[in-house]
Write a protein that holds these residues in place. Structure first.
Motif, PDB file in Angstrom:
ATOM      1  N   THR A 261       0.853  -1.204   0.000  1.00 41.87           N
ATOM      2  CA  THR A 261       0.000   0.000   0.000  1.00 41.87           C
ATOM      3  C   THR A 261       0.884   1.248   0.000  1.00 41.87           C
ATOM      4  OG1 THR A 261      -1.552  -1.238   1.353  1.00 41.87           O
ATOM      5  CG2 THR A 261      -1.917   1.131   1.204  1.00 41.87           C
ATOM      6  N   LEU A 262       1.943   1.202   0.820  1.00 42.32           N
ATOM      7  CA  LEU A 262       2.854   2.348   0.897  1.00 42.32           C
ATOM      8  C   LEU A 262       3.564   2.556  -0.435  1.00 42.32           C
ATOM      9  CD1 LEU A 262       4.391   1.677   4.440  1.00 42.32           C
ATOM     10  CD2 LEU A 262       2.729   3.435   3.816  1.00 42.32           C
TER      11      LEU A 262
ATOM     12  N   HIS B  93       2.131   6.638  -7.066  1.00 44.20           N
ATOM     13  CA  HIS B  93       1.112   7.573  -7.580  1.00 44.20           C
ATOM     14  C   HIS B  93       1.179   8.940  -6.904  1.00 44.20           C
ATOM     15  CE1 HIS B  93      -0.836   4.454  -9.974  1.00 44.20           C
ATOM     16  NE2 HIS B  93      -0.634   3.644  -8.944  1.00 44.20           N
ATOM     17  N   ARG B  94       2.210   9.163  -6.081  1.00 43.39           N
ATOM     18  CA  ARG B  94       2.355  10.429  -5.344  1.00 43.39           C
ATOM     19  C   ARG B  94       1.090  10.792  -4.591  1.00 43.39           C
ATOM     20  NH1 ARG B  94       5.947  14.971  -6.884  1.00 43.39           N
ATOM     21  NH2 ARG B  94       7.925  13.974  -7.180  1.00 43.39           N
ATOM     22  N   MET B  95       0.550   9.783  -3.909  1.00 45.47           N
ATOM     23  CA  MET B  95      -0.653   9.989  -3.109  1.00 45.47           C
ATOM     24  C   MET B  95      -0.303   9.860  -1.627  1.00 45.47           C
ATOM     25  SD  MET B  95      -3.323  10.445  -4.999  1.00 45.47           S
ATOM     26  CE  MET B  95      -4.693  10.000  -3.936  1.00 45.47           C
ATOM     27  N   PRO B  96      -1.000  10.577  -0.762  1.00 45.42           N
ATOM     28  CA  PRO B  96      -0.744  10.376   0.672  1.00 45.42           C
ATOM     29  C   PRO B  96      -1.120   8.941   1.063  1.00 45.42           C
ATOM     30  CG  PRO B  96      -2.518  11.982   0.308  1.00 45.42           C
ATOM     31  CD  PRO B  96      -2.015  11.585  -1.039  1.00 45.42           C
ATOM     32  N   PRO B  97      -0.246   8.237   1.798  1.00 41.80           N
ATOM     33  CA  PRO B  97      -0.491   6.816   2.073  1.00 41.80           C
ATOM     34  C   PRO B  97      -1.719   6.544   2.938  1.00 41.80           C
ATOM     35  CG  PRO B  97       1.435   7.606   3.275  1.00 41.80           C
ATOM     36  CD  PRO B  97       1.051   8.690   2.311  1.00 41.80           C
ATOM     37  N   LEU B  98      -2.116   7.514   3.777  1.00 39.36           N
ATOM     38  CA  LEU B  98      -3.322   7.316   4.593  1.00 39.36           C
ATOM     39  C   LEU B  98      -4.443   8.225   4.084  1.00 39.36           C
ATOM     40  CD1 LEU B  98      -1.781   7.413   8.216  1.00 39.36           C
ATOM     41  CD2 LEU B  98      -1.828   5.513   6.601  1.00 39.36           C
ATOM     42  N   SER B  99      -4.512   8.402   2.780  1.00 34.85           N
ATOM     43  CA  SER B  99      -5.511   9.324   2.220  1.00 34.85           C
ATOM     44  C   SER B  99      -6.892   9.107   2.835  1.00 34.85           C
ATOM     45  CB  SER B  99      -5.594   9.113   0.701  1.00 34.85           C
ATOM     46  OG  SER B  99      -6.755   9.755   0.220  1.00 34.85           O
ATOM     47  N   VAL B 100      -7.511  10.176   3.316  1.00 37.07           N
ATOM     48  CA  VAL B 100      -8.841  10.041   3.931  1.00 37.07           C
ATOM     49  C   VAL B 100      -9.854   9.464   2.944  1.00 37.07           C
ATOM     50  CG1 VAL B 100      -8.647  11.785   5.738  1.00 37.07           C
ATOM     51  CG2 VAL B 100      -9.339  12.476   3.443  1.00 37.07           C
ATOM     52  N   ALA B 101      -9.580   9.616   1.658  1.00 38.27           N
ATOM     53  CA  ALA B 101     -10.521   9.122   0.646  1.00 38.27           C
ATOM     54  C   ALA B 101     -10.498   7.602   0.528  1.00 38.27           C
ATOM     55  CB  ALA B 101     -10.198   9.752  -0.709  1.00 38.27           C
ATOM     56  N   THR B 102      -9.372   6.976   0.861  1.00 42.83           N
ATOM     57  CA  THR B 102      -9.256   5.525   0.623  1.00 42.83           C
ATOM     58  C   THR B 102      -8.882   4.723   1.864  1.00 42.83           C
ATOM     59  OG1 THR B 102      -6.963   5.907  -0.033  1.00 42.83           O
ATOM     60  CG2 THR B 102      -8.586   5.780  -1.808  1.00 42.83           C
ATOM     61  N   PHE B 103      -8.419   5.357   2.909  1.00 40.84           N
ATOM     62  CA  PHE B 103      -7.940   4.643   4.102  1.00 40.84           C
ATOM     63  C   PHE B 103      -9.071   3.797   4.716  1.00 40.84           C
ATOM     64  CE2 PHE B 103      -7.089   4.667   8.778  1.00 40.84           C
ATOM     65  CZ  PHE B 103      -5.925   3.924   8.753  1.00 40.84           C
TER      66      PHE B 103
ATOM     67  N   LYS C 261       3.648   5.729  12.805  1.00 39.24           N
ATOM     68  CA  LYS C 261       4.374   4.485  12.473  1.00 39.24           C
ATOM     69  C   LYS C 261       4.959   4.486  11.062  1.00 39.24           C
ATOM     70  CE  LYS C 261       1.764   2.048  15.914  1.00 39.24           C
ATOM     71  NZ  LYS C 261       0.667   1.206  16.292  1.00 39.24           N
ATOM     72  N   LEU C 262       4.795   5.576  10.348  1.00 37.00           N
ATOM     73  CA  LEU C 262       5.331   5.657   8.980  1.00 37.00           C
ATOM     74  C   LEU C 262       6.807   6.077   9.007  1.00 37.00           C
ATOM     75  CD1 LEU C 262       2.357   7.497   7.234  1.00 37.00           C
ATOM     76  CD2 LEU C 262       2.846   5.046   7.198  1.00 37.00           C
ATOM     77  N   ASP C 263       7.432   5.997   7.843  1.00 36.79           N
ATOM     78  CA  ASP C 263       8.812   6.458   7.670  1.00 36.79           C
ATOM     79  C   ASP C 263       8.745   7.783   6.896  1.00 36.79           C
ATOM     80  OD1 ASP C 263      11.368   6.984   6.874  1.00 36.79           O
ATOM     81  OD2 ASP C 263      11.676   5.084   5.813  1.00 36.79           O
ATOM     82  N   ALA C 264       9.045   8.877   7.598  1.00 41.09           N
ATOM     83  CA  ALA C 264       8.876  10.202   6.975  1.00 41.09           C
ATOM     84  C   ALA C 264       9.713  10.348   5.700  1.00 41.09           C
ATOM     85  CB  ALA C 264       9.239  11.298   7.970  1.00 41.09           C
ATOM     86  N   SER C 265      10.889   9.703   5.691  1.00 43.76           N
ATOM     87  CA  SER C 265      11.774   9.897   4.538  1.00 43.76           C
ATOM     88  C   SER C 265      11.264   9.161   3.294  1.00 43.76           C
ATOM     89  CB  SER C 265      13.187   9.417   4.877  1.00 43.76           C
ATOM     90  OG  SER C 265      13.161   8.023   5.099  1.00 43.76           O
ATOM     91  N   ALA C 266      10.278   8.249   3.480  1.00 42.51           N
ATOM     92  CA  ALA C 266       9.767   7.485   2.339  1.00 42.51           C
ATOM     93  C   ALA C 266       8.455   8.060   1.801  1.00 42.51           C
ATOM     94  CB  ALA C 266       9.559   6.033   2.761  1.00 42.51           C
ATOM     95  N   LEU C 267       8.024   9.202   2.331  1.00 41.14           N
ATOM     96  CA  LEU C 267       6.743   9.758   1.882  1.00 41.14           C
ATOM     97  C   LEU C 267       6.912  10.561   0.594  1.00 41.14           C
ATOM     98  CD1 LEU C 267       5.451  10.977   5.358  1.00 41.14           C
ATOM     99  CD2 LEU C 267       4.478   9.126   3.983  1.00 41.14           C
ATOM    100  N   PRO C 268       5.946  10.473  -0.304  1.00 39.82           N
ATOM    101  CA  PRO C 268       6.064  11.247  -1.542  1.00 39.82           C
ATOM    102  C   PRO C 268       5.833  12.730  -1.267  1.00 39.82           C
ATOM    103  CG  PRO C 268       3.938  10.135  -1.451  1.00 39.82           C
ATOM    104  CD  PRO C 268       4.697   9.707  -0.231  1.00 39.82           C
TER     105      PRO C 268
END
Ligand code: ZN
Ligand code: ZN
Length: 303
Positions: free
Chosen positions: A74-75, A81-91, A168-175
């Motif tokens: 998922t991450l 797709h340069r989307m937020p991994p916990l997008s409120v639209a899909t989480f 719990k995410l890795d900030a350096s891996a976020l788009p």
């Protein structure tokens, strides 16, 4: 109105994203609400929000372990797709959020003001299906008048869920996000921005997510909504303590609040925002539209 904030010079590339610290985020916020409540015209309300925030802290402590980070695939898909991994639209909201809500409500009921008691009682017997509908309306829909009184509590539970998972995410891996106004973790709007006072980020401006408490760097004097840098004006209330400012943008006619931590190291984005609603009125009167939500304020106009 003034332009007197001269930030300390910070050197090097700023940290782009700061994830929330689950052990202290709600606890420090609760303490700030309590401190603000002592000498404030809205003290009773701020004190109640302090108890709500303390209940969030306890609920996060109790359920934090059950709230896992999303699966690696998922991450990876989010990054692609340069989307937020916990997008409120899909989480996918974990079912444990119902328990989180009930814990928060149960805690508050012990000492709730009469005006809030009916809503809290009703929430305790609301079906899981109805709770899910309310959460969906809060995050992705159009809440209706009849829902408003319940939404701050639904929002409080959602903040616990998204904050726990974000931590719990890795900030350096976020788009990186293209827009300053979307949280790189959950895609929500920020609540306010903060000029930070300590450590390597001192003097930098970060915007603070209204939902998951992540912060991301936005340069000074830049409109959070449209990115304009030419028509920015700072507003504050004369004789105030200098903590809360509003940064208005003549290009898109919106404004963002700015909380100045060097004025008081204990400031909190959510609590200090609500303690400075008089500033919102001033800037609203000047014709600017607030660009960001404060979830704990939802429904306040309806009551
Ligand atoms: Zn967020
Ligand atoms: Zn703008």
């Amino acid at each position: 109105m003034n332009t007197a904030i001269t930030p300390q010079k910070a050197t090097g590339e700023p940290t782009a994203i700061i994830l929330p610290t689950p052990d202290t985020i709600f606890l420090a916020r609760a303490e700030r609400f309590e401190a603000l409540a002592l000498h404030h015209g809205l003290g009773e309300w701020l004190g109640f929000l302090g108890r709500l925030t303390h209940a969030q802290h306890k609920a996060l402590e109790a359920a934090g372990e059950e709230l896992a980070a999303p699966a690696a695939e998922t991450l990876e898909r989010a990054r692609e797709h340069r989307m937020p991994p916990l997008s409120v639209a899909t989480f996918q909201r974990p079912v444990v959020w119902h328990d989180i809500l009930r814990n928060i409500v149960g805690d508050l009921l012990e000492d709730a003001p009469v005006g809030a008691r009916d809503t809290l009682d009703a929430l305790l017997v609301t079906s899981a299906e109805e709770l899910d509908k309310l959460a969906e309306k809060l995050l992705n829909g159009e809440p209706e008048g009849a829902d408003m009184a319940r939404l701050p509590y639904i929002a409080a539970a959602m903040q616990v869920v998204f904050t726990a998972v974000a931590s719990k995410l890795d900030a350096s891996a976020l788009p990186p996000m293209e827009a300053h106004s979307a949280c790189p973790v959950c895609g929500s709007h920020p609540v306010v921005s903060v000029i930070r006072s300590e450590g390597p980020t001192a003097g930098r401006r970060y915007v603070h997510c209204s939902l998951c408490n992540t912060e991301w760097h936005v340069p000074h004097a830049t409109c959070v909504t449209c990115g304009d840098r030419d028509k920015i004006t700072l507003h504050e209330i004369d004789g105030d303590d200098g903590i809360a400012h509003a940064e208005s943008c003549g290009a898109c006619e919106s404004y963002t609040k700015l909380i100045v931590q060097p004025k008081n190291v204990r400031v909190d984005p959510v609590a200090d925002d609500l303690a400075s609603v008089a500033l919102d009125m001033l800037v609203d009167d000047a014709g600017f539209v607030r660009s960001e939500p404060n979830y704990l304020l939802i429904g306040a106009a309806e009551e």
